[in-house]
Design a protein around this motif. Structure first.
Motif, PDB file in Angstrom:
ATOM      1  N   ASP A   5       0.803  -1.197  -0.040  1.00 38.95           N
ATOM      2  CA  ASP A   5       0.108   0.008  -0.050  1.00 38.95           C
ATOM      3  C   ASP A   5       0.976   1.220   0.064  1.00 38.95           C
ATOM      4  OD1 ASP A   5       0.771   0.907   2.631  1.00 38.95           O
ATOM      5  OD2 ASP A   5      -1.071  -0.324   3.578  1.00 38.95           O
ATOM      6  N   GLN A  35       0.996   5.555   0.741  1.00 41.91           N
ATOM      7  CA  GLN A  35       0.311   6.790   1.340  1.00 41.91           C
ATOM      8  C   GLN A  35       1.220   8.001   1.094  1.00 41.91           C
ATOM      9  OE1 GLN A  35      -1.633   6.283   5.207  1.00 41.91           O
ATOM     10  NE2 GLN A  35      -0.951   4.095   5.130  1.00 41.91           N
ATOM     11  N   GLN A  90      -3.621   6.138  -0.102  1.00 39.49           N
ATOM     12  CA  GLN A  90      -4.353   7.245   0.535  1.00 39.49           C
ATOM     13  C   GLN A  90      -3.634   8.430   0.791  1.00 39.49           C
ATOM     14  OE1 GLN A  90      -4.737   5.197   4.416  1.00 39.49           O
ATOM     15  NE2 GLN A  90      -6.921   5.089   4.184  1.00 39.49           N
ATOM     16  N   HIS A 116      -3.267  12.159   2.432  1.00 38.70           N
ATOM     17  CA  HIS A 116      -3.395  13.006   3.678  1.00 38.70           C
ATOM     18  C   HIS A 116      -2.876  14.273   3.608  1.00 38.70           C
ATOM     19  CE1 HIS A 116      -4.011   8.956   5.658  1.00 38.70           C
ATOM     20  NE2 HIS A 116      -2.863   8.375   4.716  1.00 38.70           N
TER      21      HIS A 116
END
Length: 346
Positions: A197, A199, A229, A231
């Motif tokens: 994953d 980020q 993701q 942020h």
């Protein structure tokens, strides 16, 4: 009446190996754990700004605070230091580096002694959480600390707010539940790669930067859209960008991260990260180059362990030298295949 025997201080040369702050930090950790005083000279003597800088002084003073150590030479720019620890005390501590110096490196200095203590401790550390030449918070939380927890202690870490260079202002909070003894680590292989994953984090910058980075990760790696993701945070004093990939395998999790730089396109930043991850996956070793040197000290305290990695970095060989000076025991580095090595303490 006979006086109790006082251990003679160990003499260290701070210019050995990579010659940076690692020699001092490792010495502080082992001194606390083994209750062995030391004197170090030539601290960072070959660096552009030799001697103790704020991040190194923070480590010395924090180590002093948790052990009531007797210290000489703890001044800015000092190239020599004497450190004689007392018994390490568990407790609730708050240390502020005062700059963007790495909270992660400060944690790694104090953690070995506190995770072998008699009671729980909580550390609140202020400074940098995402530094170019130090472990990021995500790396600590997903790669390093799970290995420590596998050895017996229970460490929980929280990113209260990020702090980027040069402003700093970040904060991490770490709760440490110690272990009576450490179990040895044995990591001969990575096993099947389960998932990746990615980020990206931006602080006081447009979210679009993070989204552009994630698009590069999605096209360059086998990262599914649900594993990406972005942020954005505003409640911090620093401005910065970090992007990372977590590689989850059967026997280990590794984390690779890159920090954004002013004037460098987001796509270029993310592509350098893709290249790092691809190299790790192609090499088929469990332990990457940064985790390798950081596992040596806890393994030395356990007295046994082994893992397979790449050709040792200067940081790894330096760590081996300092550990041998304190303990008299040396890790064996044996070539295996494809340029890989087995690093073991038996």
């Amino acid at each position: 009446m006979n006086q109790p025997e006082v251990a003679q201080p160990l003499s260290l040369d701070g210019s050995i190996g990579e010659g940076g702050g690692q020699v001092l930090r490792t010495a502080l950790s082992l001194s606390l754990c083994l209750q062995r005083p030391f004197r170090i000279e030539n601290i960072r003597i070959g660096r552009k700004r030799p001697g103790l800088q704020p991040q190194h002084l923070a480590a010395v003073r924090a180590a002093t605070a948790i052990s009531d150590a007797v210290v000489e030479g703890d001044a800015p720019g000092s190239t020599a230091l004497s450190f004689a620890p007392g018994p390490v005390r568990a407790g609730v501590y708050h240390f502020d580096i005062g700059t963007a110096g790495s909270t992660g490196l400060l944690l790694q200095t104090l953690l070995p002694a506190l995770m072998l203590g008699e009671d729980d401790s909580t550390l609140t550390l202020d400074g940098g959480t995402h530094n170019p030449l130090a472990p990021t918070f995500e790396y600590l939380n997903q790669a390093y600390l799970p290995m420590i927890n596998r050895m017996g202690p229970q460490i929980q870490a929280e990113l209260v707010r990020p702090g980027f260079y040069p402003e700093g202002g970040g904060r991490i909070r770490v709760h440490i539940r110690p272990a009576v003894h450490l179990w040895p680590l044995q990591i001969p292989r990575r096993g099947k790669v389960l998932t990746l994953d990615g980020q990206a984090l931006v602080a006081n910058l447009p979210l679009e930067i993070a989204e552009r980075e994630l698009a590069v990760l999605q096209s360059g790696l086998a990262v599914h859209a649900g594993g990406l993701q972005a942020h954005r945070v505003e409640d911090c004093i620093s401005t910065g960008n970090a992007v990372w990939v977590s590689v989850y395998s059967e026997h280990i999790t590794e984390v690779f991260s890159v920090l954004g730089e002013k004037g460098v396109p987001a796509e270029t930043v993310a592509q350098s990260l893709v290249d790092q991850v691809r190299t790790y996956l192609d090499e088929d070793v469990p332990v990457g180059p940064w985790l390798a040197d950081q596992l040596l000290l806890p393994m030395a305290l356990a007295g046994q362990g082994s893992f397979r990695s790449l050709e040792p970095s200067a940081h790894t060989t330096t760590q081996i030298e300092v550990i041998a000076a304190f303990t008299g025991r040396r890790f064996q580095v044996r070539p295996t295949d494809k340029g890989h090595v087995l690093i073991s303490l038996e």
